[in-house]
Design a protein around this motif. Structure first.
Motif, PDB file in Angstrom:
ATOM      1  N   TYR A 247      30.219  -7.897  30.958  1.00 41.89           N
ATOM      2  CA  TYR A 247      29.721  -7.360  29.838  1.00 41.89           C
ATOM      3  C   TYR A 247      29.056  -8.260  28.763  1.00 41.89           C
ATOM      4  N   ASN A 248      29.413  -9.683  28.874  1.00 42.72           N
ATOM      5  CA  ASN A 248      28.821 -10.685  28.206  1.00 42.72           C
ATOM      6  C   ASN A 248      27.416 -10.689  28.543  1.00 42.72           C
ATOM      7  N   LEU A 249      26.924 -10.251  29.488  1.00 42.96           N
ATOM      8  CA  LEU A 249      25.275 -10.123  29.665  1.00 42.96           C
ATOM      9  C   LEU A 249      24.597  -9.224  28.685  1.00 42.96           C
ATOM     10  N   VAL A 250      25.366  -8.022  28.495  1.00 45.02           N
ATOM     11  CA  VAL A 250      24.900  -7.115  27.373  1.00 45.02           C
ATOM     12  C   VAL A 250      24.878  -7.812  26.070  1.00 45.02           C
ATOM     13  N   ILE A 251      25.965  -8.617  25.865  1.00 44.46           N
ATOM     14  CA  ILE A 251      26.214  -9.164  24.560  1.00 44.46           C
ATOM     15  C   ILE A 251      25.275 -10.002  24.198  1.00 44.46           C
TER      16      ILE A 251
ATOM     17  N   PHE B 138      22.361 -11.108  26.502  1.00 41.52           N
ATOM     18  CA  PHE B 138      20.954 -10.963  26.809  1.00 41.52           C
ATOM     19  C   PHE B 138      20.159  -9.753  26.451  1.00 41.52           C
ATOM     20  N   VAL B 139      21.154  -8.850  25.646  1.00 42.62           N
ATOM     21  CA  VAL B 139      20.564  -7.672  25.283  1.00 42.62           C
ATOM     22  C   VAL B 139      20.831  -7.916  23.827  1.00 42.62           C
TER      23      VAL B 139
ATOM     24  N   ILE C 136      10.110 -15.849  20.536  1.00 41.67           N
ATOM     25  CA  ILE C 136      10.934 -15.449  21.728  1.00 41.67           C
ATOM     26  C   ILE C 136      11.579 -16.698  22.482  1.00 41.67           C
ATOM     27  N   ALA C 137      10.955 -17.792  22.549  1.00 36.57           N
ATOM     28  CA  ALA C 137      11.354 -18.802  23.327  1.00 36.57           C
ATOM     29  C   ALA C 137      12.795 -19.170  22.767  1.00 36.57           C
ATOM     30  N   PHE C 138      12.938 -19.386  21.436  1.00 36.75           N
ATOM     31  CA  PHE C 138      14.193 -19.645  20.647  1.00 36.75           C
ATOM     32  C   PHE C 138      15.194 -18.679  20.951  1.00 36.75           C
ATOM     33  N   ALA C 139      14.968 -17.337  20.927  1.00 35.50           N
ATOM     34  CA  ALA C 139      15.680 -16.130  21.060  1.00 35.50           C
ATOM     35  C   ALA C 139      16.139 -16.344  22.315  1.00 35.50           C
ATOM     36  N   PHE C 140      15.245 -16.344  23.550  1.00 33.34           N
ATOM     37  CA  PHE C 140      15.906 -16.746  24.949  1.00 33.34           C
ATOM     38  C   PHE C 140      16.882 -17.980  25.112  1.00 33.34           C
ATOM     39  N   GLY C 141      16.565 -19.025  24.285  1.00 26.92           N
ATOM     40  CA  GLY C 141      17.257 -20.279  24.455  1.00 26.92           C
ATOM     41  C   GLY C 141      18.723 -20.165  23.938  1.00 26.92           C
ATOM     42  N   LEU C 142      18.713 -19.323  22.628  1.00 28.92           N
ATOM     43  CA  LEU C 142      19.879 -19.451  22.127  1.00 28.92           C
ATOM     44  C   LEU C 142      20.924 -18.492  22.675  1.00 28.92           C
TER      45      LEU C 142
END
Length: 660
Positions: free
Chosen positions: A239-243, A245-246, A259-265
């Motif tokens: 469920y952490n994937l949803v929390i 990565f979504v 976007i790069a920092f959103a993915f990184g964080l």
């Protein structure tokens, strides 16, 4: 998109499709960009009145920028020289340079990280500003500051692990040059440090301490909240994937965080709080994603795109097409389609393509009565249509992350673009079949012949590039250097247009755009690794493989999914995230990987250039200096035509694989 203006720190209009901005001198499309509004959109004032502290910060930033930009520009030039020397030594002198690829790889990571720092300083990291455009001036200013704070948080969190990574790499020596690999790995620590420094300087320059403290406090509370919830998160499993990565990604992207920092964080939070993975692993995946040697084609083709504009090659191609079709009803619209097809085969970057073609054609098209909304709509549609034309950066990215042959992708991308182009031509014919051409003079055969002879060296360039790959003269990475050498010679000797003063800005712009793209690829690679390790990829594969309807349903779901992903994430991050997961499934259900690649790219292109979320559409509006609202209605017919063409490409695999 919104970005920080490099001159005064206020909000300035910017493009996020590929990093170019629409209101700052020195960008690749500066000549055709929208005028700069010193107070940002809707008159929002971002910075406070200048004082001694803000002036000092600005001065320090200027010095630091020069320290970073000059090496970044030199690294682009060095990569061109090294790879071209490798081609010449191997193919002409039959004496390969065994160290050239290794040196190019070492310098490439430095180019990527210094370029990312330059992009951060200039506000050129790709981002989405849908929410920022809907709120008032004060809320928008808060979101802008928060975007800087998010970048600072990412760099600060990763810095100690990047230092550890460099120290670990000191035990490894390179095979050809016998250097400690720490010389290469140190680029990650250096780039993150520079971005953190630029973030601090930006925050100081704002001159509004309460606004900055508010953004810092909110970011600190969010980080602390996640840290305190760490034990509880560990028990939630996937469920952490949803929390993360979504939820976290969506929150950050919609808030205007690059976007790069959103993915990184999101990836850092997932790995640090829910797994036992050491953060050195994340830095390693970041390194892996950014330093794949095949991605060297990105900065080199970006520079090539700027070079053909500077030397007048693009203008010559457009002039020839206009002489052929200028007297036909809707003729200049067909010229726009043809010019984008030809230029896309050279530059590989959509903003560079549009910036090379639109300023040449739009004034005459307007003089003939074309409405500016229809012009920008067609320009956006051609951006989506030409996404598969080699040497598209998206094609190169697919090859690097999925293992599909780039030469095969280059061969497979030409006909699908023709199909979509034919669909767009039908719409143009329907709209302009009653156009008044009483004032349009038909070019004589002599004028057409002269235009052809003038444009011939420029028209030959895409064929030179393609032939060099097919004949084995150069790899897909190296072939761009042949194009650069060819364009420089043609500009100097044939067109007699070569502005040496523009070289440095072009090299810096190339480094900045490349750094923005490569940082996304790096952070997306780390996120994709996290998804894979969680078992998500295995579950996705099982679900997609067993969809009712087999290959047909799989292709239909992929089309819809990538149109949405293209509008939300843009092509490159979507490909890096989902390409390694979906391409093996495509093979398993019997879909040819090159055919699947063409369908996926075209679907993402439609999403990327479709309003209201497609950032490519706003790039076209900025380059054409057109109000985005004006093109909303005219683009609908073009989008329907593009989708119809996509359905044909998806239904007829031969269009993608017939020349393999």
């Amino acid at each position: 998109m919104q970005g920080f203006d490099r001159r005064d720190g206020r909000i300035a209009p910017a493009l996020a499709m590929d990093g170019t901005r629409d209101g700052t001198e020195g960008s690749p499309s500066a000549g055709s960009a929208a005028a700069h509004d010193p107070h940002g959109p809707r008159g929002a004032v971002f910075s406070g009145p200048p004082n001694a502290l803000t002036r000092s910060a600005k001065a320090v930033e200027g010095v630091l920028a020069a320290v970073v930009e000059i090496p970044a520009a030199l690294l682009v030039a060095a990569e061109i020289v090294i790879l071209f020397a490798g081609v010449m030594s191997r193919y002409v002198f039959h004496a390969p340079l065994i160290w050239s690829d290794e040196l190019a790889s070492i310098l490439f990571l430095w180019l990527a990280m210094l370029g990312a720092a330059v992009a951060f300083r200039r506000g050129e990291h790709m981002r989405m500003n849908v929410v920022a455009g809907m709120v008032g001036p004060e809320a928008r200013a808060f979101l802008e500051v928060s975007a800087v704070v998010a970048g600072l948080a990412f760099c600060t969190l990763l810095l100690p692990h990047a230092l550890d990574y460099a120290q670990e790499e000191a035990f490894i020596r390179t095979p050809a040059l016998d250097l400690q690999n720490a010389w290469r790995a140190a680029a990650l620590f250096t780039g993150l440090s520079l971005m953190a420094a630029f973030a601090v300087l930006k925050l100081v320059q704002i001159g509004r301490p309460l606004l900055v403290l508010k953004a810092l406090a909110v970011a600190g509370l969010i980080i602390a909240g996640f840290w305190l919830l760490g034990p509880a998160l560990k028990g939630l499993g996937n469920y952490n994937l949803v929390i993360f990565f979504v939820g976290v990604v969506a929150f950050c992207v919609l808030a205007g965080v690059p976007i790069a920092f959103a993915f990184g964080l999101a990836t850092f939070g997932y790995l640090a709080l829910t797994t036992r993975t050491p953060m050195l692993t994340m830095v390693g995946r970041l390194d892996e994603g950014m330093s794949h040697l095949i991605l060297l084609a990105v900065p080199l083709f970006v520079f090539l795109g700027q070079l053909i504009e500077m030397t007048g090659m693009a203008k010559a191609m457009v002039a020839f097409l206009a002489s052929l079709l200028g007297h036909v009803r809707g003729g200049l619209h067909y010229v726009l389609l043809g010019a984008m097809y030809l230029v896309s085969g050279i530059s590989g970057a959509k903003a560079a393509d549009m910036a090379a073609v639109a300023p040449v054609l739009f004034p005459e098209m307007k003089a003939r009565g074309a409405k500016e909304g229809d012009l920008v709509a067609l320009l956006s549609a051609t951006g989506a249509q030409t996404e598969t034309i080699p040497p598209s950066i998206v094609l190169i990215t697919i090859g690097s992350v999925t293992g599909v042959s780039i030469a095969a992708l280059f061969a497979g991308g030409l006909l699908p673009a023709v199909v979509l182009g034919a669909a767009l031509c039908f719409v143009v014919w329907r709209r302009y079949r009653h156009e008044d051409l009483s004032h349009a003079a038909r070019a004589s055969w002599g004028e057409i012949g002269r235009a052809f002879l003038i444009s011939l060296p420029a028209i030959a360039l895409p064929f030179v590039i393609r032939a060099a790959v097919i004949e084995g003269v150069a790899t897909a990475t190296e072939v761009s250097t042949i194009g650069i050498a060819y364009s420089a010679l043609v500009g100097l000797l044939f067109y007699r247009r070569f502005d040496w003063r523009r070289l440095k800005p072009m090299l810096v712009d190339t480094a900045s755009l490349s750094g923005a793209i490569l940082l996304i690829i790096g952070t997306a690679t780390a996120m994709a690794w996290g998804l894979t390790q969680s078992g998500f990829s295995r579950s996705l594969a099982e679900t997609m493989t067993h969809l009712p309807g087999g290959a047909f349903t799989f292709m239909a779901v992929s089309v819809v999914a990538f149109i949405v992903l293209g509008s939300l994430l843009e092509g490159i991050p979507a490909i890096v995230l989902f390409g390694p997961l979906l391409f093996p499934i495509a093979r398993a259900v019997g879909v040819h990987e090159v055919h699947y690649a063409m369908v996926v790219i075209l679907a993402m292109g439609i999403g990327l250039f479709a309003p209201p979320f497609g950032v490519g559409y706003y790039a076209a509006c900025a380059i054409g200096r057109v109000d985005p609202v004006a093109g909303m209605r005219p683009i609908l017919a073009y989008l329907v035509a593009l989708f119809a063409g996509l359905v044909i490409v998806a239904a007829v695999p031969w269009l993608s694989t017939g020349f393999l």
